[in-house]
Design a protein around this motif. Structure first.
Motif, PDB file in Angstrom:
ATOM      1  N   PRO A 516      -0.385  15.734 -12.439  1.00 13.21           N
ATOM      2  CA  PRO A 516      -1.553  15.201 -13.160  1.00 13.21           C
ATOM      3  C   PRO A 516      -1.271  13.889 -13.885  1.00 13.21           C
ATOM      4  O   PRO A 516      -2.201  13.254 -14.386  1.00 13.21           O
ATOM      5  N   LEU A 517       0.000  13.480 -13.929  1.00 14.65           N
ATOM      6  CA  LEU A 517       0.316  12.191 -14.551  1.00 14.65           C
ATOM      7  C   LEU A 517      -0.158  11.018 -13.689  1.00 14.65           C
ATOM      8  O   LEU A 517      -0.262   9.893 -14.180  1.00 14.65           O
ATOM      9  N   VAL A 518      -0.439  11.285 -12.412  1.00 10.04           N
ATOM     10  CA  VAL A 518      -0.978  10.255 -11.510  1.00 10.04           C
ATOM     11  C   VAL A 518      -2.465  10.567 -11.321  1.00 10.04           C
ATOM     12  O   VAL A 518      -2.840  11.682 -10.972  1.00 10.04           O
ATOM     13  N   HIS A 519      -3.305   9.555 -11.540  1.00 14.22           N
ATOM     14  CA  HIS A 519      -4.752   9.788 -11.599  1.00 14.22           C
ATOM     15  C   HIS A 519      -5.358  10.158 -10.252  1.00 14.22           C
ATOM     16  O   HIS A 519      -6.078  11.142 -10.140  1.00 14.22           O
ATOM     17  N   ASP A 520      -5.070   9.382  -9.195  1.00 13.11           N
ATOM     18  CA  ASP A 520      -5.893   9.533  -7.982  1.00 13.11           C
ATOM     19  C   ASP A 520      -5.068   9.467  -6.712  1.00 13.11           C
ATOM     20  O   ASP A 520      -4.503   8.422  -6.376  1.00 13.11           O
ATOM     21  N   GLU A 568      -6.620  16.556  18.602  1.00 15.36           N
ATOM     22  CA  GLU A 568      -5.508  16.426  17.666  1.00 15.36           C
ATOM     23  C   GLU A 568      -6.014  15.819  16.349  1.00 15.36           C
ATOM     24  O   GLU A 568      -6.793  14.874  16.344  1.00 15.36           O
ATOM     25  N   THR A 569      -5.563  16.389  15.242  1.00 14.31           N
ATOM     26  CA  THR A 569      -6.025  15.959  13.921  1.00 14.31           C
ATOM     27  C   THR A 569      -4.810  15.646  13.052  1.00 14.31           C
ATOM     28  O   THR A 569      -3.856  16.427  13.001  1.00 14.31           O
ATOM     29  N   ARG A 570      -4.842  14.495  12.391  1.00 11.34           N
ATOM     30  CA  ARG A 570      -3.738  14.084  11.516  1.00 11.34           C
ATOM     31  C   ARG A 570      -4.231  14.015  10.073  1.00 11.34           C
ATOM     32  O   ARG A 570      -5.328  13.532   9.805  1.00 11.34           O
ATOM     33  N   ILE A 571      -3.390  14.488   9.159  1.00  8.45           N
ATOM     34  CA  ILE A 571      -3.741  14.507   7.739  1.00  8.45           C
ATOM     35  C   ILE A 571      -2.786  13.594   6.982  1.00  8.45           C
ATOM     36  O   ILE A 571      -1.559  13.767   7.045  1.00  8.45           O
ATOM     37  N   LEU A 572      -3.378  12.621   6.279  1.00 12.00           N
ATOM     38  CA  LEU A 572      -2.604  11.664   5.502  1.00 12.00           C
ATOM     39  C   LEU A 572      -2.931  11.818   4.024  1.00 12.00           C
ATOM     40  O   LEU A 572      -4.034  12.216   3.656  1.00 12.00           O
ATOM     41  N   VAL A 573      -1.952  11.484   3.182  1.00 12.11           N
ATOM     42  CA  VAL A 573      -2.130  11.445   1.730  1.00 12.11           C
ATOM     43  C   VAL A 573      -1.893  10.006   1.296  1.00 12.11           C
ATOM     44  O   VAL A 573      -0.885   9.391   1.658  1.00 12.11           O
ATOM     45  N   HIS A 574      -2.856   9.482   0.521  1.00 12.63           N
ATOM     46  CA  HIS A 574      -2.756   8.069   0.111  1.00 12.63           C
ATOM     47  C   HIS A 574      -2.920   7.950  -1.396  1.00 12.63           C
ATOM     48  O   HIS A 574      -3.783   8.593  -2.001  1.00 12.63           O
ATOM     49  N   SER A 575      -2.073   7.120  -2.014  1.00  8.50           N
ATOM     50  CA  SER A 575      -2.177   6.820  -3.433  1.00  8.50           C
ATOM     51  C   SER A 575      -3.199   5.705  -3.616  1.00  8.50           C
ATOM     52  O   SER A 575      -2.942   4.547  -3.269  1.00  8.50           O
ATOM     53  N   HIS A 576      -4.357   6.051  -4.172  1.00  7.06           N
ATOM     54  CA  HIS A 576      -5.485   5.120  -4.229  1.00  7.06           C
ATOM     55  C   HIS A 576      -5.178   3.890  -5.074  1.00  7.06           C
ATOM     56  O   HIS A 576      -5.620   2.790  -4.779  1.00  7.06           O
ATOM     57  N   GLN A 577      -4.424   4.048  -6.148  1.00 10.80           N
ATOM     58  CA  GLN A 577      -4.160   2.939  -7.061  1.00 10.80           C
ATOM     59  C   GLN A 577      -2.801   2.293  -6.834  1.00 10.80           C
ATOM     60  O   GLN A 577      -2.351   1.500  -7.656  1.00 10.80           O
ATOM     61  N   GLY A 578      -2.173   2.605  -5.728  1.00 12.75           N
ATOM     62  CA  GLY A 578      -0.903   1.970  -5.407  1.00 12.75           C
ATOM     63  C   GLY A 578       0.305   2.531  -6.128  1.00 12.75           C
ATOM     64  O   GLY A 578       1.398   1.969  -6.038  1.00 12.75           O
ATOM     65  N   VAL A 579       0.124   3.629  -6.854  1.00 15.11           N
ATOM     66  CA  VAL A 579       1.267   4.266  -7.515  1.00 15.11           C
ATOM     67  C   VAL A 579       2.152   4.917  -6.452  1.00 15.11           C
ATOM     68  O   VAL A 579       1.639   5.583  -5.545  1.00 15.11           O
ATOM     69  N   PRO A 580       3.474   4.727  -6.502  1.00 11.37           N
ATOM     70  CA  PRO A 580       4.343   5.348  -5.485  1.00 11.37           C
ATOM     71  C   PRO A 580       4.122   6.860  -5.419  1.00 11.37           C
ATOM     72  O   PRO A 580       4.006   7.539  -6.444  1.00 11.37           O
ATOM     73  N   THR A 611       1.594   5.837   1.320  1.00 10.68           N
ATOM     74  CA  THR A 611       0.818   6.596   2.299  1.00 10.68           C
ATOM     75  C   THR A 611       1.752   7.500   3.097  1.00 10.68           C
ATOM     76  O   THR A 611       2.737   7.037   3.677  1.00 10.68           O
ATOM     77  N   TRP A 612       1.420   8.773   3.139  1.00 15.05           N
ATOM     78  CA  TRP A 612       2.278   9.792   3.758  1.00 15.05           C
ATOM     79  C   TRP A 612       1.494  10.521   4.848  1.00 15.05           C
ATOM     80  O   TRP A 612       0.459  11.118   4.590  1.00 15.05           O
TER      81      TRP A 612
END
Length: 635
Positions: A516-520, A568-580, A611-612
């Motif tokens: 929760p320390l990272v917003h989005d 085939e479906t791929r799931i990505l996680v992205h840091s919206h505000q550029g936080v590592p 982006t992962w």
């Protein structure tokens, strides 16, 4: 606006002023507005409005009420457009930075959402005041200013008070109220000026009844205190008793004494601000009758000078799009925002994608297609209805079009917008004839602001007539608006399986949590072989194969539910505000037919990666959920 606008108590004076300063052009641009005002105020059909106002001796109040009622649909259109823009801005995560463009580049409206909201609220407040109920007596005596108990009145009003209280002419209303000398505090000086304007309006209203309090008593007595008659000129009991209780003199003295005290003594700014705020609130709550002679005339003049009013025909055409928003649940509509701008120019533009039983349907403005031998005047070899709903070959809101759609064969619905103030037949009938001929698979709606000839469909060939429908009087606060909304909804039904998909357990759920320390952080789900754009994310939450439950923040959870695994479906996680992502410590849990699998950020993930690619879900039965490729470029 002339400085003596406060003295405009007759309807013809206000109307003449508007004509002379160009606020109203009743012979051309504002013809329909003048006609609407004339109808409300009771002028005979075809009569010259100015002449009627002069001969009927209509009051300024009567004219203002008629003008505000004529403006009511315009205010409703602006409010509907604002609601649509705010929904678009919220969906695009650009609620305050969203810009609005309506019409052509050089002559259209180009505003920020913030400015547009302020304009809409000011118009709404003014239009709503025409019917706002209020206890006038309660308002008069709720004024926060009270005179001090001092023997000597401020010098500027001594002569005025002597005139008002003179023995030979008790309560004379003949002398104008002196302005309040400035104290140098801008907010105080402006408020004092506004207050004197209201007091002057009250004095003029008193003069409408009698030249003095003594004469006013005589008028009231002759009319009878228990039963009002025509002899009282519409005077109310509360108005009479306010006059006999010297409301006018009391508050003339109060405002002069208040400002004089600020000029001569040093007062705490907090106390001054409290009085300013209380007085501002009181003035804003004034009944329409109290504001008519000054504030409302100026406010209404300002509205009639707005660029949006001058472009109200364009506003009306754009407003029709809000009916599409009303016809469909928001999760089925994705408006197209380009570079922070939602534009509705009068040329071919892709405005929105709609999720329907026919797949994705694209909403276009001014899309042109060829036609042979059109009958409509001005059409040579093409038709260009205001709006078209075109079947797309795409299966997702934001994927690229697989092939160029056929603008003729793929059009399901066309809407032509007309703004006739009086019933017409030829022009709308020919438009329906050409559009039903040029769009053989489409239903064609004619949406008219006002009346349309009852025989308009006679101009449509019999074989096409069943595909043409006319909606008259389509505007805010009219029942035809609801009929058009229902017709649009019926033409764009939801996917046949959407109910079972949305209300039965999903085939698979992907749940993202993080620190929760990272917003989005955001989930991005790709389908098929292309990585050009995400097919499900916070901007495009619904697709034919799944949907995003909620765009979550501060640790989540953020969940995507999938209905099938046909590709085939791929799931990505992205840091919206550029936080590592390493700082966010994301975890992805995928629950499906094979149980629950947990994916964590790989230990070798780059420390600055944002982006992962967390997981890949294979097509087929049984499915296989595999670890993704790790760090990838941002979506």
């Amino acid at each position: 606006m002339p400085n003596d606008s406060i003295a405009l108590t007759k309807a013809h004076e206000v109307w003449s002023m508007w004509i002379s300063n160009g606020t109203v052009r009743p012979t051309d641009y504002d013809y329909e507005f003048a006609d609407a005002v004339a109808g409300i105020i009771g002028a005979p059909s075809g009569a010259d409005l100015l002449r009627h106002l002069q001969t009927s001796k209509a009051t300024a109040l009567e004219l203002i009420i008629a003008a505000l009622n004529a403006l009511r649909p315009f205010g409703g259109m602006l409010a509907d457009l604002l609601a649509m823009y705010e929904q678009i801005g919220a969906r695009a995560n650009e609620n305050e930075s969203l810009r609005i463009k309506i019409g052509n580049e050089d002559e259209g409206i180009d505003e920020s959402l913030h400015y547009f909201r302020e304009m809409v609220e000011s118009v709404h407040y003014l239009v709503a005041s025409v019917s706002a109920p209020f206890d006038e007596s309660e308002w008069l005596w709720s004024c926060p200013l009270r005179p001090r108990k001092v023997e000597v009145a401020p010098e500027p009003i001594r002569d005025w008070l002597d005139h008002y209280q003179g023995d030979g002419d008790l309560g004379s209303y003949q002398m104008p109220i002196p302005p309040v000398p400035a104290c140098g505090v801008a907010a105080v000086d402006k408020l004092a000026s506004d207050m004197v304007e209201v007091l002057e309006g009250h004095r003029h209203l008193l003069l409408n009844y009698a030249p003095s309090l003594r004469d006013l008593r005589n008028v009231w007595t002759s009319a009878g205190r228990d039963e009002l008659t025509s002899e009282d000129h519409g005077m109310t009991r509360t108005f009479f008793f306010a006059a006999t209780d010297h409301w006018l003199a009391t508050h003339v003295r109060a405002v002069h004494e208040w400002v004089a005290n600020i000029r001569s003594t040093s007062q705490e700014i907090e106390a001054v601000n409290e009085t300013v705020q209380a007085m501002t609130k009181w003035l804003d709550a004034a009944p329409l009758q109290r504001r008519i002679l000054g504030q409302v005339v100026r406010q209404l003049s300002d509205v009639l000078s707005l660029p949006a009013w001058r472009k109200r025909h364009e506003i009306y055409s754009a407003w029709i799009v809000t009916l599409v928003k009303e016809a469909l649940p928001k999760e089925r509509v994705q408006f197209i925002v380009r570079d922070g701008i939602f534009a509705m120019p009068f040329r071919a533009v892709h405005l929105a994608d709609i999720f329907t039983s026919a797949g994705i349907v694209e909403l276009w403005s001014e899309l042109k297609s060829p036609i042979i031998d059109p009958v409509g005047h001005g059409r040579k070899n093409a038709i260009q209805p205001d709006y078209r709903f075109v079947r797309s070959t795409r299966q997702s809101f934001q994927s690229t079009t697989a092939r160029q759609h056929d603008a003729i064969q793929d059009t399901l619905l066309a809407i032509e917008v007309k703004q006739y103030f009086k019933a017409a037949k030829k022009n709308p009938g020919q438009a329906l004839a050409d559009y039903t001929k040029g769009l053989p698979n489409a239903q064609v709606f004619l949406a008219a602001y006002g009346p349309v000839s009852a025989n308009v469909l006679d101009l449509v060939p019999a074989e096409n007539r069943s595909r043409a429908e006319v909606f008259r009087d389509v505007r805010p606060f009219h029942e035809e608006r609801s009929k058009l909304i229902e017709a649009i909804s019926n033409m764009l039904p939801p996917p046949r399986s959407s109910k079972s998909r949305l209300y039965s357990p999903p085939f698979l759920a992907a749940v993202l949590t993080w620190s929760p320390l990272v917003h989005d952080l955001d989930l991005y789900v790709y389908r098929g072989e292309t990585d050009e754009v995400a097919q499900i994310n916070y901007q495009s939450p619904v697709s034919f194969y799944g949907h995003l439950i909620q765009d979550a923040f501060d640790g989540g959870p953020e969940t995507v539910e999938l209905f099938n695994a046909d590709e085939e479906t791929r799931i990505l996680v992205h840091s919206h505000q550029g936080v590592p992502l390493a700082d966010a410590q994301p975890k992805l849990q995928i629950a499906g037919p094979n149980g629950v699998q947990l994916f964590q950020l790989p230990s070798d993930f780059p420390s600055n990666g944002t982006t992962w690619h967390a997981a890949t879900i294979s097509a087929g039965n049984p499915i296989d959920v595999q670890l993704g490729t790790g760090c990838v470029r941002a979506p």
